[in-house]
Design an enzyme around this catalytic site. Structure first.
Site, mmCIF file in Angstrom:
data_model
loop_
_atom_site.group_PDB
_atom_site.id
_atom_site.type_symbol
_atom_site.label_atom_id
_atom_site.label_comp_id
_atom_site.label_asym_id
_atom_site.label_seq_id
_atom_site.Cartn_x
_atom_site.Cartn_y
_atom_site.Cartn_z
ATOM 1 C CG ASN A 153 1.184 25.299 28.306
ATOM 2 O OD1 ASN A 153 1.457 26.482 28.507
ATOM 3 N ND2 ASN A 153 0.478 24.913 27.278
ATOM 4 N N GLY A 207 -2.725 32.140 28.699
ATOM 5 C CA GLY A 207 -3.207 31.313 29.804
ATOM 6 C C GLY A 207 -4.646 30.909 29.584
ATOM 7 C CB SER A 208 -7.119 29.568 31.933
ATOM 8 O OG SER A 208 -7.068 30.578 32.913
ATOM 9 C CD GLU A 221 -1.775 34.194 21.362
ATOM 10 O OE1 GLU A 221 -2.161 33.053 21.076
ATOM 11 O OE2 GLU A 221 -1.612 35.084 20.512
ATOM 12 C CB CYS A 281 -2.777 26.026 24.146
ATOM 13 S SG CYS A 281 -1.461 26.635 23.090
ATOM 14 C CD GLU A 313 -7.154 23.856 27.516
ATOM 15 O OE1 GLU A 313 -7.415 24.558 28.514
ATOM 16 O OE2 GLU A 313 -6.195 24.086 26.771
HETATM 17 P P1 NAD Z 1 -3.614 30.417 34.036
HETATM 18 O O1 NAD Z 1 -4.575 31.262 33.331
HETATM 19 O O2 NAD Z 1 -4.026 29.753 35.290
HETATM 20 O O3 NAD Z 1 -2.293 31.244 34.408
HETATM 21 C C1 NAD Z 1 -1.573 32.003 33.457
HETATM 22 C C2 NAD Z 1 -0.848 33.132 34.159
HETATM 23 O O4 NAD Z 1 -1.794 33.968 34.797
HETATM 24 C C3 NAD Z 1 0.131 32.673 35.248
HETATM 25 O O5 NAD Z 1 1.309 33.450 35.138
HETATM 26 C C4 NAD Z 1 -0.608 32.978 36.526
HETATM 27 O O6 NAD Z 1 0.258 33.321 37.595
HETATM 28 C C5 NAD Z 1 -1.478 34.156 36.155
HETATM 29 N N1 NAD Z 1 -2.735 34.177 36.921
HETATM 30 C C6 NAD Z 1 -3.417 33.112 37.423
HETATM 31 N N2 NAD Z 1 -4.535 33.519 38.057
HETATM 32 C C7 NAD Z 1 -4.552 34.873 37.966
HETATM 33 C C8 NAD Z 1 -5.459 35.879 38.424
HETATM 34 N N3 NAD Z 1 -6.553 35.568 39.119
HETATM 35 N N4 NAD Z 1 -5.173 37.168 38.137
HETATM 36 C C9 NAD Z 1 -4.075 37.493 37.439
HETATM 37 N N5 NAD Z 1 -3.183 36.577 37.000
HETATM 38 C C10 NAD Z 1 -3.416 35.291 37.249
HETATM 39 O O7 NAD Z 1 -3.106 29.360 32.950
HETATM 40 P P2 NAD Z 1 -2.125 28.144 33.166
HETATM 41 O O8 NAD Z 1 -2.827 27.107 33.978
HETATM 42 O O9 NAD Z 1 -0.794 28.632 33.632
HETATM 43 O O10 NAD Z 1 -1.930 27.653 31.662
HETATM 44 C C11 NAD Z 1 -2.730 26.728 31.055
HETATM 45 C C12 NAD Z 1 -3.784 27.390 30.180
HETATM 46 O O11 NAD Z 1 -3.166 28.259 29.251
HETATM 47 C C13 NAD Z 1 -4.550 26.388 29.335
HETATM 48 O O12 NAD Z 1 -5.908 26.700 29.381
HETATM 49 C C14 NAD Z 1 -3.983 26.561 27.941
HETATM 50 O O13 NAD Z 1 -4.847 26.225 26.895
HETATM 51 C C15 NAD Z 1 -3.644 28.013 27.932
HETATM 52 N N6 NAD Z 1 -2.581 28.261 26.974
HETATM 53 C C16 NAD Z 1 -2.851 28.991 25.857
HETATM 54 C C17 NAD Z 1 -1.841 29.199 24.931
HETATM 55 C C18 NAD Z 1 -2.073 29.983 23.672
HETATM 56 O O14 NAD Z 1 -1.105 30.298 22.987
HETATM 57 N N7 NAD Z 1 -3.283 30.315 23.330
HETATM 58 C C19 NAD Z 1 -0.580 28.683 25.148
HETATM 59 C C20 NAD Z 1 -0.354 27.956 26.304
HETATM 60 C C21 NAD Z 1 -1.348 27.764 27.210
#
Ligand code: NAD
Length: 456
Positions: free
Chosen positions: A113, A186-187, A208, A242, A332
């Site tokens: 994002n 990420g999530s 995060e 986020c 979310e």
């Molecule tokens: P995601 O968790 O799906 O993916 C994040 C990363 O993890 C990617 O690089 C992905 O390739 C990797 N990943 C995905 N599945 C995995 C698995 N099973 N095992 C290991 N690695 C895996 O998140 P997203 O959809 O890319 O991002 C959106 C989410 O991130 C939202 O929930 C948002 O709130 C959160 N976010 C948080 C912050 C923060 O600073 N707290 C900032 C931006 C986004």
């Protein structure tokens, strides 16, 4: 291939080169230069990934990264120095200090994002502190991931910093290795997987993650400013932020004015035909796009509600009083959909806010100081803003991160340096005096022992 990269970084870290402050500075400066040279190309990549408007790419990706870099370059020497603390009388005579040291090799996994900022910003912290790093940017922002790879290859030898592109398989392969630190953005779902993998080697982590961020507007708020600042924070990056306000809790007496203000500001920002606006991004992944579409099923729409499958356009949309059991109020909302819920009395707020504990962000619009304070103290959340949205991320002196469900650890500026450093406690004793009291056989009376307790 991952194994070779990991071995190369272990070997390189063992040379101690990355610990040298001049070395760190040299590479951070190179990175600064390269990002400045490639800034337009980075913006083009972000546009290719999800039509991110150039202004937003500059403001929320490259310029924030460059500011973080400049701040680190300026302060790295001071941050790296040992930090003297007052010596304990029990150790007299002595000098005592805290020595920051890097952990080793760091794995940084980032989302799509804010794909450039959220990969580069932790990298700057990791390198400032003297670590090496392997980056795994998101597979869902492939153009940005590619340019991150190009920049990193141009600036760093792979044994110092390298990029591994790919999706879940690449991440899984990387997580199978032993790291000295893992920084994941990420999530919450994937955050738990990362935490489990890290636990196998007792690797420290920063997570995060995400949350459902409340935005409260009480009857004393300046509605004109609240509606403008909420519309900005919610619809920037097409709501894929986020820390965007997730849902609004508005006092019934000002709801109509707030809704009118939101509508008017959305139109002021993006015009009457929002799809044609160059200032409004698209949803990055088809999965999230379909989820957003599904969220609007059966909801009462106050504004917007249109989609276009062709390029995953979702119109800024205001949803009126959604049932709490509906999907838009389940987790979310990662897109430009804003649920609006009204309340009559402050006592009703807790029913909503406590449903989604530990939000990543928290917003209160009010001119009632007691109410502002009550809200800020009553709830646990990552960070918040009174009378605005999102802007608490902009101050490098404020640690950015979540708590509980929304994450572990905070970074930015010196907080990043501290996060990526182990803080060693060191006591240096002098040899000219050795008070015998502590050695057996214990000759000091127990009464006297109790009396000297204030030395402890
Ligand atoms: P995601 O968790 O799906 O993916 C994040 C990363 O993890 C990617 O690089 C992905 O390739 C990797 N990943 C995905 N599945 C995995 C698995 N099973 N095992 C290991 N690695 C895996 O998140 P997203 O959809 O890319 O991002 C959106 C989410 O991130 C939202 O929930 C948002 O709130 C959160 N976010 C948080 C912050 C923060 O600073 N707290 C900032 C931006 C986004």
């Amino acid at each position: 291939m991952v194994k070779q990269l990991v071995t190369a970084q272990n070997d390189f870290f063992a040379t101690h080169k990355s610990k040298d402050v001049a070395f760190r500075k040299k590479y951070l400066k190179k990175l600064l230069q390269e990002i400045e040279d490639q800034e337009d190309a980075v913006c083009d990549a972000l546009y290719a990934d999800f039509k991110k408007p150039k202004f937003e790419s500059l403001a929320t990706e490259t310029q924030l990264t460059l500011a973080e870099l400049k701040h680190a370059i300026k302060n790295i020497k001071e941050w790296s120095e040992p930090n003297s603390v007052g010596p304990s009388l029990l150790n007299f005579p002595s000098k005592e200090w805290i020595q920051p040291e890097p952990y080793g090799k760091v794995l940084i996994i980032s989302p799509w994002n804010y794909p450039f900022l959220l990969t580069m910003s932790p990298l700057i912290g990791a390198l400032s502190a003297g670590n090496t790093a392997i980056l795994k940017p998101s597979e869902f922002s492939p153009n940005t991931s590619k340019i991150i790879g190009r920049i990193v290859r141009k600036v760093f030898p792979p044994e110092y910093v390298t990029v591994v592109e790919g999706g879940v398989e690449a991440s899984t392969e990387l997580l199978a290795e032993k790291w000295e630190y893992i920084f994941f953005t990420g999530s919450t779902r994937v955050g738990k997987i990362v935490y489990q993998k890290a636990a196998e080697h007792l690797t420290p982590v920063t997570l995060e993650l995400s949350g459902k961020n409340p935005c409260i507007v009480d009857e004393t708020a300046s509605i004109k400013l609240a509606s403008k600042r909420i519309a900005w924070g919610k619809f920037i990056n097409a709501g894929q932020t986020c820390i965007a306000p997730d849902y609004i809790l508005v006092h019934k007496s000002v709801k109509n004015d707030l809704v009118a203000g939101l509508k008017s500001h959305i139109e002021q920002f993006y015009g009457n035909t929002i799809e044609n606006s160059e200032d409004f991004a698209r949803i990055t992944t088809s999965k999230h796009y379909e989820e957003l579409k599904a969220m609007l099923q059966g909801q009462k729409i106050l504004f917007g509600g249109n989609f276009n499958d062709k390029d995953r356009f979702v119109e800024p949309t205001l949803v009126d009083e959604p049932p709490l059991e509906s999907t838009v109020m389940e987790g979310e909302v990662f897109g430009p959909i804003l649920p609006i819920i009204s309340y009559d009395d402050e006592s009703e707020l807790d029913n909503y806010i406590s449903r989604y504990p530990n939000s990543l962000a928290f917003y209160v619009f009010s001119t009632n100081k007691k109410f502002q304070k009550r809200m800020m103290l009553q709830y646990s959340f990552g960070g918040g803003t009174i009378n605005d949205t999102v802007v608490h991320i902009s101050n490098k002196s404020l640690p950015f991160g979540g708590v509980g469900q929304s994450g572990i650890g905070g970074y930015h500026g010196k907080h990043s340096f501290d996060l990526f450093s182990h803080h060693k406690s060191i006591v240096k004793r002098a040899n000219w005096l050795d008070i015998p009291l502590r050695y057996a056989p214990y000759t000091i009376s127990l009464g006297l022992m109790k009396k000297i307790k204030h030395f402890f």
